[in-house]
Scaffold this motif. Structure first.
Motif, PDB file in Angstrom:
ATOM      1  N   GLU A  75       0.845  -1.201   0.000  1.00 26.04           N
ATOM      2  CA  GLU A  75       0.000   0.000   0.000  1.00 26.04           C
ATOM      3  C   GLU A  75       0.876   1.244   0.000  1.00 26.04           C
ATOM      4  O   GLU A  75       1.896   1.293   0.695  1.00 26.04           O
ATOM      5  CB  GLU A  75      -0.931   0.004   1.218  1.00 26.04           C
ATOM      6  N   VAL A  76       0.464   2.226  -0.797  1.00 27.64           N
ATOM      7  CA  VAL A  76       1.133   3.530  -0.840  1.00 27.64           C
ATOM      8  C   VAL A  76       0.071   4.592  -0.613  1.00 27.64           C
ATOM      9  O   VAL A  76      -0.917   4.652  -1.359  1.00 27.64           O
ATOM     10  CB  VAL A  76       1.844   3.769  -2.183  1.00 27.64           C
ATOM     11  N   ASN A  77       0.273   5.430   0.406  1.00 31.74           N
ATOM     12  CA  ASN A  77      -0.665   6.519   0.705  1.00 31.74           C
ATOM     13  C   ASN A  77       0.051   7.866   0.672  1.00 31.74           C
ATOM     14  O   ASN A  77       1.245   7.944   0.970  1.00 31.74           O
ATOM     15  CB  ASN A  77      -1.294   6.336   2.087  1.00 31.74           C
ATOM     16  N   LEU A  78      -0.682   8.886   0.316  1.00 32.68           N
ATOM     17  CA  LEU A  78      -0.169  10.247   0.388  1.00 32.68           C
ATOM     18  C   LEU A  78      -0.911  11.027   1.464  1.00 32.68           C
ATOM     19  O   LEU A  78      -2.109  10.830   1.680  1.00 32.68           O
ATOM     20  CB  LEU A  78      -0.339  10.975  -0.951  1.00 32.68           C
ATOM     21  N   GLY A  79      -0.165  11.899   2.142  1.00 34.20           N
ATOM     22  CA  GLY A  79      -0.755  12.772   3.141  1.00 34.20           C
ATOM     23  C   GLY A  79      -0.312  14.201   2.919  1.00 34.20           C
ATOM     24  O   GLY A  79       0.658  14.462   2.206  1.00 34.20           O
ATOM     25  N   VAL A  80      -1.032  15.139   3.506  1.00 39.19           N
ATOM     26  CA  VAL A  80      -0.659  16.550   3.412  1.00 39.19           C
ATOM     27  C   VAL A  80      -0.393  17.095   4.798  1.00 39.19           C
ATOM     28  O   VAL A  80      -0.987  16.653   5.788  1.00 39.19           O
ATOM     29  CB  VAL A  80      -1.736  17.393   2.715  1.00 39.19           C
ATOM     30  N   THR A  81       0.528  18.052   4.841  1.00 41.74           N
ATOM     31  CA  THR A  81       0.896  18.709   6.092  1.00 41.74           C
ATOM     32  C   THR A  81       0.807  20.208   5.898  1.00 41.74           C
ATOM     33  O   THR A  81       1.303  20.735   4.897  1.00 41.74           O
ATOM     34  CB  THR A  81       2.329  18.346   6.515  1.00 41.74           C
ATOM     35  N   MET A  82       0.198  20.896   6.845  1.00 45.73           N
ATOM     36  CA  MET A  82       0.119  22.347   6.776  1.00 45.73           C
ATOM     37  C   MET A  82       1.451  22.971   7.181  1.00 45.73           C
ATOM     38  O   MET A  82       2.096  22.530   8.126  1.00 45.73           O
ATOM     39  CB  MET A  82      -0.979  22.874   7.701  1.00 45.73           C
ATOM     40  N   LEU A  83       1.834  24.015   6.478  1.00 47.62           N
ATOM     41  CA  LEU A  83       3.041  24.765   6.776  1.00 47.62           C
ATOM     42  C   LEU A  83       2.678  26.228   6.956  1.00 47.62           C
ATOM     43  O   LEU A  83       1.830  26.760   6.234  1.00 47.62           O
ATOM     44  CB  LEU A  83       4.066  24.647   5.643  1.00 47.62           C
ATOM     45  N   GLY A 107       7.273  29.100   6.613  1.00 48.05           N
ATOM     46  CA  GLY A 107       8.528  28.459   6.249  1.00 48.05           C
ATOM     47  C   GLY A 107       8.851  27.168   6.938  1.00 48.05           C
ATOM     48  O   GLY A 107       9.997  26.755   6.968  1.00 48.05           O
ATOM     49  N   GLY A 108       7.881  26.421   7.492  1.00 44.22           N
ATOM     50  CA  GLY A 108       8.253  25.143   8.071  1.00 44.22           C
ATOM     51  C   GLY A 108       7.069  24.402   8.612  1.00 44.22           C
ATOM     52  O   GLY A 108       6.005  24.948   8.846  1.00 44.22           O
ATOM     53  N   THR A 109       7.257  23.116   8.826  1.00 44.09           N
ATOM     54  CA  THR A 109       6.225  22.309   9.447  1.00 44.09           C
ATOM     55  C   THR A 109       6.121  22.662  10.914  1.00 44.09           C
ATOM     56  O   THR A 109       7.125  22.726  11.606  1.00 44.09           O
ATOM     57  CB  THR A 109       6.565  20.818   9.306  1.00 44.09           C
ATOM     58  N   LEU A 110       4.894  22.880  11.398  1.00 46.28           N
ATOM     59  CA  LEU A 110       4.730  23.318  12.779  1.00 46.28           C
ATOM     60  C   LEU A 110       4.286  22.175  13.679  1.00 46.28           C
ATOM     61  O   LEU A 110       3.438  22.333  14.540  1.00 46.28           O
ATOM     62  CB  LEU A 110       3.713  24.466  12.842  1.00 46.28           C
ATOM     63  N   GLY A 111       4.868  21.005  13.438  1.00 49.01           N
ATOM     64  CA  GLY A 111       4.611  19.896  14.344  1.00 49.01           C
ATOM     65  C   GLY A 111       3.275  19.220  14.160  1.00 49.01           C
ATOM     66  O   GLY A 111       2.831  18.495  15.029  1.00 49.01           O
ATOM     67  N   VAL A 112       2.593  19.442  13.037  1.00 45.33           N
ATOM     68  CA  VAL A 112       1.294  18.833  12.804  1.00 45.33           C
ATOM     69  C   VAL A 112       1.476  17.556  12.001  1.00 45.33           C
ATOM     70  O   VAL A 112       2.078  17.584  10.936  1.00 45.33           O
ATOM     71  CB  VAL A 112       0.364  19.798  12.035  1.00 45.33           C
ATOM     72  N   PRO A 113       0.974  16.407  12.445  1.00 43.91           N
ATOM     73  CA  PRO A 113       1.126  15.170  11.672  1.00 43.91           C
ATOM     74  C   PRO A 113       0.386  15.277  10.349  1.00 43.91           C
ATOM     75  O   PRO A 113      -0.629  15.970  10.246  1.00 43.91           O
ATOM     76  CB  PRO A 113       0.484  14.103  12.578  1.00 43.91           C
ATOM     77  N   PRO A 114       0.864  14.591   9.315  1.00 43.37           N
ATOM     78  CA  PRO A 114       0.177  14.629   8.028  1.00 43.37           C
ATOM     79  C   PRO A 114      -1.222  14.024   8.129  1.00 43.37           C
ATOM     80  O   PRO A 114      -1.472  13.113   8.918  1.00 43.37           O
ATOM     81  CB  PRO A 114       1.066  13.778   7.118  1.00 43.37           C
ATOM     82  N   THR A 115      -2.131  14.546   7.333  1.00 45.01           N
ATOM     83  CA  THR A 115      -3.455  13.952   7.173  1.00 45.01           C
ATOM     84  C   THR A 115      -3.419  13.077   5.922  1.00 45.01           C
ATOM     85  O   THR A 115      -3.234  13.585   4.816  1.00 45.01           O
ATOM     86  CB  THR A 115      -4.529  15.039   7.017  1.00 45.01           C
ATOM     87  N   PHE A 116      -3.570  11.766   6.097  1.00 42.05           N
ATOM     88  CA  PHE A 116      -3.392  10.840   4.990  1.00 42.05           C
ATOM     89  C   PHE A 116      -4.725  10.497   4.324  1.00 42.05           C
ATOM     90  O   PHE A 116      -5.759  10.355   4.992  1.00 42.05           O
ATOM     91  CB  PHE A 116      -2.726   9.546   5.471  1.00 42.05           C
ATOM     92  N   SER A 117      -4.660  10.372   3.005  1.00 39.12           N
ATOM     93  CA  SER A 117      -5.780   9.817   2.253  1.00 39.12           C
ATOM     94  C   SER A 117      -5.750   8.300   2.407  1.00 39.12           C
ATOM     95  O   SER A 117      -4.686   7.695   2.508  1.00 39.12           O
ATOM     96  CB  SER A 117      -5.659  10.206   0.783  1.00 39.12           C
ATOM     97  N   LEU A 132      -3.745  12.644  -8.113  1.00 40.88           N
ATOM     98  CA  LEU A 132      -3.745  12.893  -6.678  1.00 40.88           C
ATOM     99  C   LEU A 132      -5.106  12.570  -6.079  1.00 40.88           C
ATOM    100  O   LEU A 132      -6.142  12.871  -6.677  1.00 40.88           O
ATOM    101  CB  LEU A 132      -3.401  14.355  -6.376  1.00 40.88           C
ATOM    102  N   PRO A 133      -5.120  11.973  -4.888  1.00 42.22           N
ATOM    103  CA  PRO A 133      -6.396  11.754  -4.203  1.00 42.22           C
ATOM    104  C   PRO A 133      -6.864  13.046  -3.544  1.00 42.22           C
ATOM    105  O   PRO A 133      -6.135  14.042  -3.487  1.00 42.22           O
ATOM    106  CB  PRO A 133      -6.032  10.699  -3.154  1.00 42.22           C
ATOM    107  N   SER A 134      -8.075  13.048  -3.051  1.00 44.80           N
ATOM    108  CA  SER A 134      -8.573  14.211  -2.305  1.00 44.80           C
ATOM    109  C   SER A 134      -8.140  14.097  -0.849  1.00 44.80           C
ATOM    110  O   SER A 134      -7.893  13.015  -0.333  1.00 44.80           O
ATOM    111  CB  SER A 134     -10.099  14.282  -2.396  1.00 44.80           C
ATOM    112  N   PHE A 135      -8.031  15.250  -0.215  1.00 45.83           N
ATOM    113  CA  PHE A 135      -7.696  15.316   1.210  1.00 45.83           C
ATOM    114  C   PHE A 135      -8.790  16.153   1.864  1.00 45.83           C
ATOM    115  O   PHE A 135      -8.645  17.367   2.038  1.00 45.83           O
ATOM    116  CB  PHE A 135      -6.330  15.947   1.426  1.00 45.83           C
ATOM    117  N   ALA A 136      -9.883  15.503   2.194  1.00 40.86           N
ATOM    118  CA  ALA A 136     -11.104  16.219   2.573  1.00 40.86           C
ATOM    119  C   ALA A 136     -10.917  17.158   3.750  1.00 40.86           C
ATOM    120  O   ALA A 136     -11.547  18.206   3.821  1.00 40.86           O
ATOM    121  CB  ALA A 136     -12.218  15.215   2.884  1.00 40.86           C
ATOM    122  N   GLU A 137     -10.042  16.800   4.686  1.00 43.97           N
ATOM    123  CA  GLU A 137      -9.898  17.619   5.883  1.00 43.97           C
ATOM    124  C   GLU A 137      -9.036  18.843   5.652  1.00 43.97           C
ATOM    125  O   GLU A 137      -8.868  19.664   6.548  1.00 43.97           O
ATOM    126  CB  GLU A 137      -9.299  16.772   7.016  1.00 43.97           C
TER     127      GLU A 137
END
Length: 913
Positions: free
Chosen positions: A622-630, A633-643, A666-671
């Motif tokens: 399985e291969v999943n993609l997730g998104v992280t809010m920035l 200029g950097g990731t603020l410690g929020v875990p990725p939200t995975f599709s 690309l899949p959707s990332f509803a959240e």
């Protein structure tokens, strides 16, 4: 752009003979007696390959045999080498135009040809602004006489001349200006050229004298500018309007340098070799040649952070240094130190000298106008907690690390590691550690949302990444070809760090074939420079380990070594990053853009994705993609939200350690719909190792990078699907969608009453020439909108909004002129009065908004009534003033008249939140 016959010549087998200037260059012509079959011809589609670089490309990635043994370069490139499964070559300096190169590559009796286009990052060509080429005859060519190299303003007289025109009278309606983009991407007028020029009726040229140019130079700061000319004539009942742009600069800093041995003596053995200069923000790319004393020089260099590299194909990018040039500097001196053992003869003078005890680092230096930076120590109260110390080195492991503390003092360390006979694999771990990154807060998801809302409510932009930032570089040379970049450099503030303040890249490379009969030598360098911040250090580290495959296979875990999106896509269309980038006020904004679908996957314009993982024999299910809010200029410690979409259901190929998706949807990332600011994509693998079910850690190498090395992007959303906007679309729809927009753009539309058409294509897909594939020169950043004009009746209806290329508006204007000629003030006159009033009011209001970069309106009859307050010259009353109206005297400077904008007006927004 320079046109070449290179492609035709290659197709018939008449390759140019190349002249090499570097060590190891192979330029032998094919054996004429063998009469080889016509060589298969292909193209190297790499948007990250440009002038003044040493490039290493994987033969495997180029679909060339690993055993290729000869290369013959031609065109713009004159030196090339095949080594370690790579095609290596150095590129020439930037000419201000795109340059074509080609490589004939032989493997035994097989010959292949690859073409490469080197795009100029700082084009100096004068561009005629044609919104939709092909609909009308091309605009005539404009020449500018008097500019220096790289379009430098030197104080010499300037002359503007349009070729092929029958003496138009340009003096009354033409205008020119020099502008600059501000930090907010706003339009800032610096000089009005029409205040200084004179018209020569003999050849219809416009000229600025030498004394006037000196006055203009005195009005300009150092930097890059746009020179824009709007040339217009209404003489003899004939109209001519054309708009031209070019880039100009004011720079007076001279950069001189010298190549030194580690003992401080000039390196005199490399006369004729090249030194490459790269500016990070200015995108300056230049080449200088070493003289017999190891000296070199670059003229008219802009303030920026620069990398300086010795062109060496055997040790690519191993001899490199970095330094700043500040705004007030005029004479900058740089030394670049060559450590021993990298195949460079540093001269007999140094042979008798001993290296000082403990001298592990090669310390280069830089002075600005004779003054070096002040050495400093960092107070204990300013330092963050120290990082965990590295474990001791041993026979199976070595750590090479460069730490820069003193301001603007480059530090480099040579890599020297021997891999014994019979070794199966070598592990590489590359780390860039900046203590400054630890000054950024690590926030929870709710704290991130609060911070975003704060920015939205205050409309204040987050702090920008500073120009003068710490730099880092590494080059690992000698390992067999991998799909992972082993040579890179950049600025600390362009990296995305983990919570420990580190950027980490790991890989495990198979070396069994190379060490079967002999030891393997790995060399290279690591480098760092603490630039301008006067505070915390930066460290670049390369760790090498033997038998990483056995180490990994002994532990039940999957690791992502690297993941990257590629461009162009399977349809040969450039995606993600616009090729043609403007100056910040006009054109496309530089950046990385991905279209995030609202629901399901959209597959019109797909993205190639490659994932390297270890151990190579892991069973990936399985291969999943997730998104992280920035934010800022950097990731603020929020875990990725995975599709939860398993990407392995899409077309892909799997080989041990590698998964390739030729065209990923690309899949959707509803959240994470309509996120303001930047996002990052993270990949997660699931599967089994030795029968044990495991998943990869997304925080350990899972961040998906783009081909240019960046790993954060601006998300685009389909504005036409947003509630409240769907009913305001007009025009034809393009496959994949043509209203992909940033959240800021969507918010702008929701807060406005306008009807809109094109914004951007999915993933800002472009043609190979760099135009948006929805038919625009711009519209490749999600922040440029085409909209109907105000109809003067309180709305934005099609007819008086610009439909039929403004044909209904033209009918109204000419009808009102006929009424005026007949001394009538009828309904057409009243409708025109309201049309002009509504559009001037609308355009003025939008032009003064802080996030507006530039507005384009139509020329010809649109410009006549809106800007000049006159009827067209061929109307029933001629070019007469419109009574009780007059010229638009308070027109904002960022409202421009352009061809092909009769059906709509165009709004370009800033990318600032």
């Amino acid at each position: 752009m320079i046109k070449t016959l290179l492609t035709l010549m290659l197709l018939v087998g008449a390759l140019l003979t190349a002249c090499g200037d570097g060590d190891g260059v192979q330029t032998q012509p094919p054996d004429a007696a063998s009469a080889p079959e016509p060589a298969p011809v292909g193209r190297i589609d790499r948007s990250d390959v440009g002038p003044a670089q040493v490039i290493s490309l994987s033969l495997k990635e180029l679909d060339l045999p690993a055993g290729a043994d000869k290369v013959t370069p031609s065109g713009a490139v004159s030196d090339a080498l095949l080594k370690d499964g790579q095609l290596r070559f150095s590129t020439p300096g930037d000419t201000g135009e795109d340059q074509e190169a080609a490589f004939e590559i032989r493997s035994g009796a097989t010959t292949s040809v690859r073409h490469l286009l080197l795009r100029s990052p700082r084009p100096t060509v004068v561009e005629a602004n044609e919104h939709t080429p092909g609909k009308s005859p091309p605009l005539p060519e404009l020449t500018i006489e008097g500019l220096g190299p790289d379009n430098a303003l030197t104080g010499a007289p300037l002359t503007f001349r349009v070729k092929g025109l029958s003496a138009p009278d340009l003096k009354d309606f033409s205008r020119g200006e020099i502008t600059v983009a501000t930090a907010e991407r706003a339009y800032n007028l610096l000089v009005k050229l029409d205040d200084f020029w004179s018209f020569n009726p003999e050849d219809s040229s416009l000229s600025i004298s030498g004394p006037a140019m000196q006055r203009i130079l005195g009005m300009l700061p150092k930097g890059d500018f746009e020179l824009a000319l709007n040339l217009s004539s209404r003489a003899n009942g004939k109209s001519f309007t054309a708009v031209y742009y070019t880039r100009v600069k004011k720079a007076d800093a001279r950069l001189s340098g010298k190549l030194l041995s580690q003992q401080g003596d000039p390196v005199s053995s490399l006369a004729g070799r090249k030194v490459l200069l790269e500016g990070i923000h200015t995108r300056m790319r230049a080449v200088a040649v070493l003289d017999a004393n190891g000296a070199f020089a670059f003229e008219r260099v802009l303030p920026d952070v620069y990398f300086l590299t010795l062109s060496d194909l055997d040790y690519p990018n191993a001899i490199r240094t970095s330094f700043p040039i500040y705004e007030d500097s005029t004479q900058v001196q740089v030394s670049m130190v060559v450590p021993p053992g990298l195949g460079v003869d540093t001269g007999a003078k140094t042979a008798t000298k001993q290296t000082p005890p403990g001298s592990l680092d090669a310390r280069s230096s830089v002075t600005q106008d004779g003054q070096g930076p002040t050495a400093r120590s960092i107070p204990a109260t300013k330092r963050s907690a120290p990082s965990a110390p590295l474990s001791a080195e041993g026979v199976n492991r070595a750590v090479f690390s460069a730490t820069a503390v003193e301001q603007d003092q480059p530090v480099n360390k040579k890599i020297d590691f021997k891999v014994p006979v019979g070794t199966e694999s070598v592990g590489v771990k590359i780390t860039v550690f900046s203590e400054e990154s630890l000054l950024n807060p690590i926030l929870s998801a709710s704290e991130v949302e609060q911070l975003i809302k704060k920015y939205e409510q205050s409309r204040e932009s987050p702090p920008e990444k500073k120009k003068y930032s710490d730099s880092w570089s590494y080059s690992v040379v000698g390992l067999p070809d991998t799909d992972i970049q082993l040579s890179a450099s950049g600025l600390a503030n362009k990296l995305e760090y983990d919570a420990q303040g580190r950027m980490t890249k790991t890989m495990c490379v198979d070396v069994a074939e190379q060490t079967q009969n002999a030891a393997l030598n790995i060399s290279g360098s690591v480098g760092a420079t603490n630039i301008g911040d006067k505070l915390l250090p930066i460290t670049t580290t390369v760790e090498l380990t033997l038998e990483c495959r056995k180490i990994k296979s002994s532990s039940a875990k999957i690791e992502v070594s690297s993941a990257k999106f590629l461009s162009p896509n399977k349809d040969s269309n450039p995606i993600i990053s616009p090729i043609n980038v403007g100056d910040g006020t006009k054109g496309n904004l530089a950046g990385l853009y991905l279209s995030i679908p609202k629901s399901g996957s959209a597959n019109t314009h797909t993205i190639p994705l490659e994932i390297n993982y270890s151990p190579a024999d892991a069973n990936i299910t399985e291969v999943n993609l997730g998104v992280t809010m920035l934010v800022s200029g950097g990731t603020l410690g929020v875990p990725p939200t995975f599709s939860n979409v398993n990407l392995l259901t899409q077309n892909h190929t799997k080989t041990p350690g590698l998964i390739k998706f030729p065209g990923l949807s690309l899949p959707s990332f509803a959240e994470n719909q309509t996120i303001r600011g930047k996002l990052a994509i993270t990949v997660r693998l699931k599967g089994s190792v030795g029968g044990v079910e495991v998943s990869s850690d997304p925080a350990a190498g899972g961040r998906v990078a783009f081909r240019d090395g960046g790993n954060e992007f601006t998300p685009l959303y389909l504005a036409g699907e947003v509630e409240g906007l769907t009913s305001r679309r007009y025009g034809m729809r393009d496959p994949g969608g043509d209203s992909w927009a940033t959240r800021q753009t969507i918010e702008k539309l929701l807060a406005s009453p306008y009807r809109f058409d094109d914004i951007s294509s999915q993933h800002v897909t472009q043609t190979s020439a760099g135009r948006s594939n929805i038919g625009h020169a711009g519209h490749s950043d999600g922040q440029q909108i085409d909209m109907r004009y105000a109809d003067g009746q309180g709305g934005y209806s099609d007819e008086l909004g610009g439909a039929n290329e403004g044909g209904y508006i033209k009918q109204l204007i000419y009808g009102a002129a006929t009424e005026k000629a007949n001394n009538k003030r009828g309904e057409k006159w009243e409708a025109l009065r309201l049309w002009v009033l509504k559009n001037r009011t609308m355009l003025w209001f939008e032009a003064i908004q802080p996030k507006t970069r530039i507005i384009y309106i139509g020329e010809s009859f649109i410009e006549d009534v809106l800007v000049r307050g006159k009827f067209p010259s061929d109307s029933a009353i001629g070019p007469a003033d419109i009574p009780a109206w007059g010229a638009w005297t308070d027109k904002p400077e960022n409202v421009k008249s352009e061809p092909e904008h009769m059906s709509h007006w165009h709004l370009s927004l800033s990318d600032q939140p």
